[in-house]
Design an enzyme around this catalytic site. Structure first.
Site, PDB file in Angstrom:
ATOM      1  N   HIS A 500       0.828  -1.208   0.000  1.00  0.00           N
ATOM      2  CA  HIS A 500       0.000   0.000   0.000  1.00  0.00           C
ATOM      3  C   HIS A 500       0.858   1.253   0.000  1.00  0.00           C
ATOM      4  O   HIS A 500       0.519   2.270  -0.593  1.00  0.00           O
ATOM      5  CB  HIS A 500      -0.923  -0.011   1.215  1.00  0.00           C
ATOM      6  CG  HIS A 500      -2.089  -0.928   1.028  1.00  0.00           C
ATOM      7  ND1 HIS A 500      -2.842  -1.412   2.058  1.00  0.00           N
ATOM      8  CD2 HIS A 500      -2.614  -1.449  -0.093  1.00  0.00           C
ATOM      9  CE1 HIS A 500      -3.789  -2.189   1.580  1.00  0.00           C
ATOM     10  NE2 HIS A 500      -3.672  -2.234   0.281  1.00  0.00           N
ATOM     11  N   GLU A 737       8.488 -16.465 -21.902  1.00  0.00           N
ATOM     12  CA  GLU A 737       8.725 -16.187 -20.480  1.00  0.00           C
ATOM     13  C   GLU A 737       9.323 -17.387 -19.769  1.00  0.00           C
ATOM     14  O   GLU A 737       9.748 -17.277 -18.630  1.00  0.00           O
ATOM     15  CB  GLU A 737       7.395 -15.829 -19.788  1.00  0.00           C
ATOM     16  CG  GLU A 737       6.799 -14.541 -20.276  1.00  0.00           C
ATOM     17  CD  GLU A 737       5.396 -14.362 -19.762  1.00  0.00           C
ATOM     18  OE1 GLU A 737       5.192 -13.522 -18.887  1.00  0.00           O
ATOM     19  OE2 GLU A 737       4.483 -15.066 -20.250  1.00  0.00           O
ATOM     20  N   ASP A 761       9.487 -12.487 -16.202  1.00  0.00           N
ATOM     21  CA  ASP A 761       9.357 -13.897 -15.844  1.00  0.00           C
ATOM     22  C   ASP A 761      10.525 -14.718 -16.359  1.00  0.00           C
ATOM     23  O   ASP A 761      10.999 -15.620 -15.675  1.00  0.00           O
ATOM     24  CB  ASP A 761       8.028 -14.457 -16.369  1.00  0.00           C
ATOM     25  CG  ASP A 761       6.904 -14.176 -15.396  1.00  0.00           C
ATOM     26  OD1 ASP A 761       7.101 -14.430 -14.189  1.00  0.00           O
ATOM     27  OD2 ASP A 761       5.847 -13.674 -15.815  1.00  0.00           O
ATOM     28  N   CYS A 808       8.722  -7.190 -24.092  1.00  0.00           N
ATOM     29  CA  CYS A 808       7.732  -6.384 -23.375  1.00  0.00           C
ATOM     30  C   CYS A 808       7.956  -6.415 -21.873  1.00  0.00           C
ATOM     31  O   CYS A 808       7.215  -5.812 -21.113  1.00  0.00           O
ATOM     32  CB  CYS A 808       6.311  -6.818 -23.724  1.00  0.00           C
ATOM     33  SG  CYS A 808       5.997  -8.528 -23.298  1.00  0.00           S
TER      34      CYS A 808
END
Ligand code: PEP
Ligand code: MG
Length: 885
Positions: A500, A737, A761, A808
């Site tokens: 948060h 990935e 990844d 990407c």
């Protein structure tokens, strides 16, 4: 039911010819009454099962027979036993007592315990129930198991606990737990719907009975699947034993002829509140269910090693994880977590309970005001964080544990600290970085309540101008109390990029680093710092000349950034005419707008899961089509590569509950879910096919490991195109990935129209380092030569079949890496919007041959650090520091 009594073997069954006669003993002293007299239609209409009720005159609920305790409700007001013959007997103390959240009840047994007739199960405070509950009337009902008929029951008379109350004839034996909660199986063909439980008190007895009543008319088998467990929806007891709470995600799964209608009826009934007023979950942000205090938490995560502070003038570079991008120069301001002193010994349980209640009330009021202020200021993320805190503060188990400690003689502060610490430790030890990040929320609430107990208000920290705050962990309430105008940035030793506090930092535009480790605690107050949040680096006491140079260069860089931006709209063509497409990554429509403004030539990765993160139900085809269309429209005709849903692993979705996995990063992720739950993937493919103009969209599949997966998606796509009346062909690409995808790129390229490398990844899997683990964050570098070699192998494999390769993952957003990637054979880079102008500027003056030479040299390096130095020496790229905008 008559008033006579049959059976002479109290608490045990006697068997004759396959029929068991079971006598149940009165579980309470009181007045026995027929169920019809219970002022609650669920019991009165026998939706839960046959039985009777007792209006108690004594406060101890006892076992009515020998058996096993199969469920104790979290709110401790209801318990279910299974008798030897399989019959399940639910006893529900009072009516609407779930709302007490456990107050007034003391449980003397545990789930799974074998009990004897007459054993005490639950004690309850009759005065409290009389004051606060709707009624004390306690139904005892046959809620599950084999078919049973009540042949005798005492009603309309006073009874004493232990005397025979009710006699049943039971046919055969129940198949133990056939209907109960169990481990979820993979969903078979049939219907299913995912939703979030809108019941303020969770799925307790009454709504569970309404649920069972909604499911029973259908021939289809209907199950609830949640948190990796599965329960028969036609059994109220089984459904209750899932222990679902308000806001929990669940899926209704139907199998059989009328499965679609059954699932619709049950899901609609749940959405409508199962007889209660549905209450939407309080926070859009995921609030974890706190680990149960009953389960001892695993080992506490290790404390950070205490090391001596950096000596004056000692320089250091700390690698950390970017929580919010940007560059800041300033001086260290150490924020110590001040220990709040509260009395160690209590003044009596009653007084301490009152103190805690008053403190909680104050904190609740403050959070409520913060919600209102954020709402008024249009700060939705901030509002949701405070709402999430309110929800945690109201967690009944947290409160129960504190109250139990108070009853045991502890002072309110000691009890509250222990209860919150215990859960924070358990969250950190779950091994799930997202859950660990929520621990900071608990610690924040611990501190706020402790301050309130000490009669103090949280004091705003007075920051010097341009301070860079350093701390072990920063709490959302602390950050939101800081003067953002004086705060240049922060770096914490713990924490994670999706905490948060990281979200708040990004929304405040404050550059921030997290997970810097113990070295962060060595930084002395007032030490000069350069916080390079774009690169994940904190320079401690940099040499004076570096600081001065950086300050000088900042102005020049600003000018260059502006120049790069002015040139960004033009296509990226290198000096030798090589065309490199520079696209943007998109998670929400606004990113597409931002990307185009920064010169994006298309979208190379639409993370579709991000479009639907903040909701509690799965988006249907129309909603998806509308969102994809909105992104396509924002791109004004530029190519849009839509990645199919990539959830699982570190990306949970509230409305898509997945079975609990030992190792989710290696589990059901990306395309594996799409193939396991084909309806989800088909719906998405149909929605994408509806985007106009035809041809703008391409589709990309995440987490591919085998060629079969691509073929299966291609088949589905062809079928959906045909179903839509021979929709025109759409390009289908594969994300690289997994190491498997990289080394078999030549094979994948026979099926795929393009390949796009997800370096985030890929790096995680190649280096075997969890991308969410803050302790490994510093070493998880996509420039590792092993990753670079796989990028080259991918590009070579694709080139054999004339397919293009893009990147990407986050490496594509590093302008310094752009020439290297081009040298490895990449022709498309999909980056974050701020990086686009610098990437184009970095590539335009170069030619492909120079990039290829650079790549050859990089592949021969021995470490990521060596590759970084090579790039710096090559000086081909502008500094990434310019990337922040
Ligand atoms: C990647 O893995 O590099 C990627 C782009 O996918 P995500 O970060 O969404 O997992
Ligand atoms: Mg990925």
């Amino acid at each position: 039911m008559g008033g006579s009594m049959v059976g002479n073997d109290p608490g045990k069954g006697t068997v004759t010819g396959g029929v068991t006669r079971l006598s149940l003993l009165a579980p309470l002293d009181g007045w026995a009454a027929p169920l019809e007299e219970v002022p609650d239609p669920v019991f009165a209409q026998r939706m839960m099962g046959d039985g009777l009720a007792i209006d108690p005159t004594g406060g101890t609920l006892r076992a009515p027979c020998d058996g096993v305790v199969i469920a104790i409700h979290r709110a401790r007001h209801a318990v279910t036993l299974r008798a030897e013959c399989g019959v399940e007997i639910l006893m529900h103390i009072g009516l609407e007592t779930v709302a007490l959240g456990g107050r007034g009840f003391t449980v003397h047994t545990t789930e799974g315990a074998a009990v004897r007739a007459g054993d005490a199960l639950i004690e309850f405070d009759m005065d409290l129930l009389a004051r606060e509950a709707k009624s004390l009337v306690t139904p005892l009902v046959i809620a599950g198991g084999p078919s049973a008929t009540v042949v005798a029951a005492k009603t309309g008379v006073a009874v004493r606990a232990g005397e025979v109350l009710l006699t049943l004839l039971v046919q055969g034996r129940g198949s133990a737990r056939a209907d109960g909660a169990g481990v979820a199986r993979g969903s078979a063909a049939g219907a299913e719907r995912s939703l979030v439980l809108p019941l303020a008190h969770g799925l307790h007895a009454r709504p569970a009975a309404v649920l069972a009543a909604a499911a029973k008319p259908f021939a289809a088998a209907v199950h609830l699947v949640a948190q990796g467990r599965r329960a028969n929806a036609k059994s109220a007891v089984a459904a209750m034993s899932l222990g679902l709470r308000h806001g929990d995600a669940l899926t209704v799964v139907g199998e059989g002829a009328d499965a679609t209608a059954a699932v619709a009826a049950v899901a609609d009934a749940i959405a409508a509140g199962l007889g209660e007023t549905p209450v939407p979950p309080p926070a859009a942000l995921p609030v974890p269910s706190l680990p149960s205090a009953a389960v001892p938490p695993p080992d506490e995560p290790p404390a950070l090693e205490v090391q001596p502070p950096f000596a004056p003038g000692e320089t250091a570079v700390i690698r950390a994880v970017t929580a919010a991008p940007g560059l800041a120069l300033g001086r260290a301001f150490r924020l110590e977590d001040e220990e709040v002193e509260v009395p160690a010994s209590g003044r009596g349980a009653e007084a301490e309970r009152t103190l805690l209640a008053a403190a909680l009330k104050r904190v609740r009021a403050r959070l409520g005001a913060a919600v209102a202020q954020s709402e008024a200021a249009g700060q939705a993320q901030r509002r949701d964080i405070f709402r999430a805190h309110l929800a945690i503060l109201d967690d009944p188990e947290l409160l129960d544990e504190a109250l139990a400690a108070i009853s045991g003689g502890e002072a309110a502060g000691v009890a509250w600290r222990a209860a919150t610490d215990r859960r924070a430790t358990a969250l950190r030890a779950l091994g799930n970085p997202r859950m660990a990040e929520r621990a900071a929320d608990l610690i924040d609430l611990r501190r706020q309540v402790m301050l309130a107990l000490a009669g103090r208000e949280p004091q705003p920290v007075i920051l010097p101008q341009g301070a860079i705050l350093v701390a072990e962990e920063l709490m959302p309430s602390q950050l939101s109390n800081l003067d953002a105008g004086r705060l240049a940035g922060f770096c914490t030793a713990r924490g994670g990029p999706t905490s948060h506090v990281a979200i708040l930092a990004a929304s405040m535009g404050v550059p921030a680093l997290v997970a810097g480790g113990a070295a962060v605690l060595r930084i002395p107050d007032d030490a000069p710092l350069i916080l390079d949040a774009d690169r994940g680096l904190l320079h401690v006491q940099p040499p004076a000349e570096d600081l001065a140079r950086l300050e000088r260069e900042t102005g020049q860089r600003q000018a260059r950034t502006e120049a790069n931006l002015r040139a960004a709209a033009a296509d990226c063509v290198m000096a030798d005419g090589t065309r490199i497409e520079v696209y943007t990554n998109v998670g929400k429509v606004a990113d597409a707008v931002k990307g185009v403004a920064k010169g994006a030539e298309g979208c190379g990765l639409l993370r579709t899961e991000f479009l639907f993160l903040d909701r509690q139900t799965a988006p249907d085809e129309d909603e998806q089509a509308a969102q994809y269309q909105a992104v396509a429209t924002a791109l004004a005709g530029r190519p849009l590569i839509i990645r199919t849903l990539d959830v699982g692993g570190d990306k949970p979705l509230p409305y898509l509950p997945l079975p609990r996995e030992e190792n989710p990063i290696l589990g059901l992720r990306g395309v594996r879910i799409g193939l396991r739950r084909p309806e989800i993937l088909r719906t998405q493919l149909r929605a994408i096919l509806r985007v106009r103009p035809v041809g703008q969209c391409r589709i990309m599949v995440p987490m591919v490991a085998t060629l079969d997966e691509v073929r299966a998606v291609r088949d589905m796509l062809d079928q959906e195109r045909e179903a839509l009346g021979h929709a025109p062909p759409v390009q289908l690409g594969v994300m690289v990935e997994t190491p498997a995808a990289a080394v078999t790129a030549d094979q994948l390229a026979t099926e795929a129209d393009f390949l796009s490398i997800g370096t985030n990844d890929l790096t995680q899997y190649v280096l075997a380092m969890d991308r969410g683990n803050p302790d490994l964050a510093a070493r998880l570098d996509a420039l590792h030569p092993a990753v670079l070699r796989l990028i080259r192998q991918t590009a070579e494999g694709a080139a054999r079949h004339g397919r293009w390769v893009g990147v990407c993952g986050a490496l594509a957003s590093d302008p310094a890496a752009a020439p290297l990637l081009v040298g490895l054979g990449v022709t498309e880079l999909s980056a974050t919007p701020p990086a686009i102008p610098d990437i184009k500027a970095a590539l335009r003056p170069l030619d492909k041959a120079a990039c290829a030479a650079l790549a050859r040299e990089a592949l021969a390096q021995e470490s990521a650090a060596a590759v970084r130095s090579l790039l710096a020496r090559a000086g081909m790229a502008v500094s990434v520091m310019e990337g922040a905008a």
